[in-house]
Design an enzyme around this catalytic site. Structure first.
Site, short mmCIF file in Angstrom:
data_model
loop_
_atom_site.label_atom_id
_atom_site.label_comp_id
_atom_site.label_asym_id
_atom_site.label_seq_id
_atom_site.Cartn_x
_atom_site.Cartn_y
_atom_site.Cartn_z
N ASN A 1 -4.63 0.53 -1.82
CA ASN A 1 -3.37 0.85 -0.94
C ASN A 1 -2.56 2.00 -1.45
OD1 ASN A 1 -1.00 0.66 0.71
ND2 ASN A 1 -1.24 -1.47 0.64
N ASP A 2 -1.81 2.02 -2.52
CA ASP A 2 -0.78 3.02 -2.89
C ASP A 2 -1.70 4.32 -3.12
OD1 ASP A 2 1.25 1.52 -2.54
OD2 ASP A 2 1.05 0.56 -4.49
#
Lengths: 461, 103
Positions: A388-389
């Site tokens: 995600n990040d």
């Protein structure tokens, strides 16, 4: 007459030699496996000859302690899942720190030599901080306490005051032989409580995403504490000094390398309470567009190049074996498959490499961020599996908490498929712009299930 | 009166050890950061040796208790650190790797 204790120093010297060879070998993928064996053999002989140290007693307790501690450590480390390795490193490191702090305590109760004691006090302080800090890191990664940073106003001031207070008590412990009415048995517990409290409070405001850097830092702390404790004996224990200082130096460098991979400074990691603040004022436009596994399979089958970007979600779902299977099927259909490995994907640097290696994905399929980023515009499909990040384009936008972190530029690919359990945010707690892009589709579900579905659908095509 | 010679010896030793640690780590690929962190975690398990000496020299029950705690923690650091590192590195060994587990 033969004095057996004469063998101690030569054996300790050999121990250090083997430790260095071991670490050296661990720095190369080809020899890494043998490195730990060298270091392990050295540790074993060092432990055995220590029983020969002159004027020791309490041998039964010693043996019992080794059996109990060693047994627990062995069983726990054997039984835990591969995904839990980061927190296991944290907890064993904490135990080392705790051992160092305890040694300091014993030595401070026994000796009164100021020059020796001052090193024991510093070693005790660092060891205790490493102990309580590592325990918090363990609890956070294990999910037994909230991973999000815990903050309140004036937190850093309170922490610094506690550290100063601990230092004051440390000095009082040193000065107690000189005309102080307070006894060591009163001062010493207070000193350690404050030191433990500082490690505890210092780690609470750090978010789970930063834990690898923090664990590495505490690893260096423990090394340093062990090194200092080596001097706390009447005859310095140079095996402890040298091994401790080597780990202290190596651990510090490793911490810097890890922080650099995330484009963060150490002080930012420690005091930034990263992920605590919600980004305000930016509204992400568009919507998340779901897609079914069958459609993704078709897309993959007609692609010529596919890049897989794995993250922590793959580790949690234990999907690496299925991912390898998917890779094999794709390659049998003539699709080029590469893996894009972000240095801090997962919970530790190299986490993804380890898992993919476990599943049997060849090294030459794995590419660093810098190697793979130029290839994204020419990539047909990117599969983001539980990351995600590290793929959040918000990192390119000024004002975002992620701003400046080097990411995998997957959004430049023609199609991006995000395999994700739900609509939640990443570890940093920041909305991911990528999911709202026109070329992005969301494949919801457990990573292992989704990947198996893809493989099945592909085999039928 | 502090014996300065032994102080300087200590500084020599610590300085050279620090350089060694720095050099050993400096050219490590990202791939090996985790195993190396785990490996150095094992190396500071040498604290066990100190814990044994501390317990061995302990006289009062309090000292014995704390010394015993030190030995237990140190021993756990050693065995746990070894097994964790071993398990991580096992995956890098191509020849003897077991086939990947199927869930």
């Amino acid at each position: 007459m033969l004095d057996l204790s004469q063998v101690i120093d030569p054996v300790y010297i050999a121990t250090i030699f083997f430790f260095i060879i071991g670490l050296q070998r661990m720095s190369n993928p080809l020899t890494a496996r043998s490195g730990i064996v060298w270091a392990g053999a050295a540790m074993l002989i060092a432990t055995i000859v220590t029983f020969l140290t002159p004027s020791l007693s309490n041998f039964a307790l010693m043996a019992l302690g080794i059996v109990v501690g060693g047994g627990l450590g062995y069983v726990a480390a054997k039984r835990v899942a591969m995904t839990a390795m980061p927190q296991m490193v944290a907890i064993y490191n904490g135990m080392g720190g705790g051992a160092a702090a305890s040694i300091s305590a014993v030595e401070l109760l026994r000796t009164t030599t100021a020059s020796v004691s001052s090193l024991a006090v510093i070693g005790g302080l660092i060891g205790a901080v490493s102990f309580s800090g590592s325990v918090i890191a363990f609890l956070k990664l294990q999910g037994w306490i909230r991973q999000r940073p815990m903050t309140y106003p004036g937190q850093q001031v309170v922490n610094i005051l506690i550290l100063l207070l601990a230092a004051v008590f440390g000095l009082l412990v040193l000065w107690h032989p000189f005309a102080l009415p307070l006894s060591v048995s009163l001062l010493l517990p207070l000193f350690f409580v404050l030191a433990l409290g500082f490690g505890f409070l210092m780690t609470l405001p750090i978010g789970g995403a930063d834990m690898p850097v923090v664990i590495s830092l505490y690893n260096a702390f423990t090394g340093l504490a062990v090194g200092l404790d080596g001097f706390s004996f009447a005859t310095p224990n140079y095996a402890m000094v040298v091994a401790g200082v080597i780990v202290g130096a190596a651990g510090s460098l490793l911490t810097l390398l890890m922080a650099r991979a995330m484009n963060r400074s150490i002080s930012n990691v420690l005091f930034g309470a990263f992920g605590a603040t919600e980004e305000t004022g930016t509204v992400v436009k568009g919507s998340m567009k779901p897609i079914e596994a069958d459609d993704v399979a078709v897309m993959l089958a007609y692609a010529s190049s596919v890049v897989i970007a794995p993250g922590y979600g793959m580790a949690v779902a234990q999907a690496q074996g299925k991912v390898k299977e998917l890779t094999d099927v794709l390659e049998s259909k003539g699709v080029t498959v590469k893996f894009a490995i972000h240095p801090v994907a997962g919970r530790m640097p190299g986490h993804m490499n380890v898992l993919l290696a476990e599943a049997g994905v060849p090294y030459d399929h794995l590419f660093d961020r810098d190697e793979i980023n130029p290839a994204f515009p020419n990539t047909d499909v990117v599969l983001v599996i539980g990351a995600n990040d590290v793929v959040n384009p918000a990192a390119h936008r000024q004002g975002s908490p992620l701003y400046g972190m080097p990411i995998l530029d997957v959004e430049q690919a023609k199609n991006v498929i995000v395999l994700k359990r739900g609509q939640g945010k990443g570890f940093a707690g920041i909305e991911n712009d990528l999911f709202y892009r026109d070329n992005a589709r969301m494949l919801y579900g457990d990573a292992q299930e989704s990947v198996s579905k893809l493989t099945h659908a592909l085999k039928k095509l | 009166m502090i014996d300065l010679t032994s102080v300087w010896t200590a500084v020599y030793v610590a300085m050279l050890a620090a350089f060694t640690g720095y050099v050993v780590i400096s050219r490590v690929p990202v791939l090996l950061h985790t195993p190396l962190m785990s490996g150095s975690n094992f190396v500071h398990g040498i604290v066990l040796v100190g814990a044994m000496v501390a317990l061995g020299l302990a006289q009062t029950p309090t000292e014995q208790l704390i010394g015993f705690v030190a030995v237990v923690l140190g021993a756990a650091n050693v065995t746990g650190g070894y097994v964790v590192t071993e398990r991580i590195l096992q995956m890098f060994d191509r020849s003897s790797r077991k086939p990947a587990k199927r869930a």
